[in-house]
Write an enzyme that holds these catalytic residues in place. Structure first.
Site, mmCIF file in Angstrom:
data_model
loop_
_atom_site.group_PDB
_atom_site.id
_atom_site.type_symbol
_atom_site.label_atom_id
_atom_site.label_comp_id
_atom_site.label_asym_id
_atom_site.label_seq_id
_atom_site.Cartn_x
_atom_site.Cartn_y
_atom_site.Cartn_z
ATOM 1 N N LYS A 14 0.824 -1.219 0.000
ATOM 2 C CA LYS A 14 0.000 0.000 0.000
ATOM 3 C C LYS A 14 0.858 1.269 0.000
ATOM 4 O O LYS A 14 0.612 2.189 -0.769
ATOM 5 C CB LYS A 14 -0.933 0.019 1.231
ATOM 6 C CG LYS A 14 -1.877 -1.177 1.312
ATOM 7 C CD LYS A 14 -2.829 -1.060 2.502
ATOM 8 C CE LYS A 14 -2.163 -1.136 3.857
ATOM 9 N NZ LYS A 14 -1.694 -2.483 4.240
ATOM 10 N N ARG A 89 -9.417 0.646 9.274
ATOM 11 C CA ARG A 89 -8.982 -0.719 9.565
ATOM 12 C C ARG A 89 -10.002 -1.480 10.396
ATOM 13 O O ARG A 89 -9.774 -2.637 10.741
ATOM 14 C CB ARG A 89 -7.679 -0.651 10.359
ATOM 15 C CG ARG A 89 -6.446 -1.187 9.641
ATOM 16 C CD ARG A 89 -5.253 -0.957 10.567
ATOM 17 N NE ARG A 89 -4.094 -1.699 10.195
ATOM 18 C CZ ARG A 89 -3.076 -1.199 9.497
ATOM 19 N NH1 ARG A 89 -3.115 0.028 9.049
ATOM 20 N NH2 ARG A 89 -2.023 -1.944 9.266
ATOM 21 N N ARG A 128 11.422 -6.480 4.493
ATOM 22 C CA ARG A 128 11.313 -5.060 4.838
ATOM 23 C C ARG A 128 11.881 -4.816 6.239
ATOM 24 O O ARG A 128 12.507 -3.794 6.485
ATOM 25 C CB ARG A 128 9.848 -4.636 4.781
ATOM 26 C CG ARG A 128 9.639 -3.150 5.021
ATOM 27 C CD ARG A 128 8.229 -2.731 4.707
ATOM 28 N NE ARG A 128 7.320 -3.026 5.782
ATOM 29 C CZ ARG A 128 5.991 -2.830 5.741
ATOM 30 N NH1 ARG A 128 5.437 -2.365 4.647
ATOM 31 N NH2 ARG A 128 5.228 -3.110 6.763
ATOM 32 N N ARG A 134 11.971 -1.383 11.175
ATOM 33 C CA ARG A 134 10.688 -1.386 11.886
ATOM 34 C C ARG A 134 10.602 -2.624 12.760
ATOM 35 O O ARG A 134 10.630 -3.746 12.274
ATOM 36 C CB ARG A 134 9.538 -1.401 10.867
ATOM 37 C CG ARG A 134 9.011 -0.027 10.549
ATOM 38 C CD ARG A 134 7.895 -0.082 9.543
ATOM 39 N NE ARG A 134 6.717 -0.810 10.004
ATOM 40 C CZ ARG A 134 5.572 -0.852 9.342
ATOM 41 N NH1 ARG A 134 5.464 -0.205 8.189
ATOM 42 N NH2 ARG A 134 4.539 -1.515 9.809
ATOM 43 N N ARG A 146 -0.213 -9.495 13.336
ATOM 44 C CA ARG A 146 -0.781 -8.449 12.474
ATOM 45 C C ARG A 146 -1.680 -9.052 11.397
ATOM 46 O O ARG A 146 -2.722 -8.501 11.057
ATOM 47 C CB ARG A 146 0.340 -7.620 11.843
ATOM 48 C CG ARG A 146 0.873 -6.574 12.827
ATOM 49 C CD ARG A 146 2.272 -6.156 12.503
ATOM 50 N NE ARG A 146 2.400 -5.498 11.229
ATOM 51 C CZ ARG A 146 3.531 -5.447 10.533
ATOM 52 N NH1 ARG A 146 4.622 -6.043 11.005
ATOM 53 N NH2 ARG A 146 3.583 -4.810 9.394
#
Ligand code: ADP
Length: 194
Positions: A14, A89, A128, A134, A146
């Site tokens: 996204k 969300r 990532r 992160r 998640r």
């Protein structure tokens, strides 16, 4: 206004696609994840509150998230439109957004949902995590949570837009440019239809 909800599970791409779409269509990108991370970095009260939820891979409470998002929209009174990335969300967030935009005489134009298999998501998120630093991408348990939270609380948001005939699925597998072409095609079709 052209208001797009860019939807999909964590790691669907996204953020990457939103960056490309905002320059093509002259939109403002509002990523709730990015806004939370900026607040954590700046050690604001909001950041302190959000951090424990984010680190565990849980959602930040609706009330806090909705208030923050509305404030961000209000910071851009001259926007030609928005890309909402990571919001709504939950169904209460979708309802709040609808009411808020209605109050401004506008609405969501379309939800574009990036479709990516779970196996591919985990692969992308771990990759990532190595590059972005992160914390919520570096830990496999947090990633699994998640995805679970997405399946249990977020996936249903698609129905909210589907009943309004605003839901469109986009194949999220392929090169960044291929996926961008698919998204742009869907937006251009939408623009022709109004
Ligand atoms: P990703 O989609 O890759 O998981 P994001 O950057 O969109 O990452 O979000 C990171 C985290 O920020 C989420 O796991 C969640 O804790 C929090 N968050 C982001 N958007 C929302 C939202 N709309 N409601 C509640 N929490 C959110």
């Amino acid at each position: 206004m052209l208001n797009i909800v860019l939807f999909g599970p964590p790691g669907a791409g996204k953020g990457t696609q939103a960056e490309k779409l905002i320059s093509k269509y002259n939109l403002v990108h509002l990523s709730t994840g990015d806004i939370f991370r900026a607040n954590i970095k700046g050690a604001t009260d909001l950041g302190t509150l959000a951090k424990s939820y984010i680190d565990a891979g849980n959602l930040v409470p609706d009330e806090v998230t909705i208030k923050m998002l509305e404030a961000e929209v209000d910071k851009n009174p001259n926007a030609e439109g928005f890309i909402f990335d990571g919001f709504p969300r939950t169904t209460p967030q979708a309802e709040a957004l609808e009411k808020f935009l209605k109050g401004k005489g506008t609405t969501i134009s379309v939800m574009l949902a990036l479709d990516v298999s779970e196996q591919e998501l985990i692969k992308r998120l771990l990759l990532r995590g190595k590059a972005s630093g992160r914390a919520d991408d570096a830990n496999e348990e947090v990633i699994a949570n998640r995805i679970k939270v997405y399946n249990e609380q977020t996936a249903v948001v698609a129905d909210f837009y589907s009943v309004q005939n605003k839901f469109q699925k986009i194949d999220g597998i392929g090169s960044i440019d291929e996926i961008f072409e698919r998204l742009s095609g869907a937006i251009d079709n939408y623009k022709v239809s109004i």
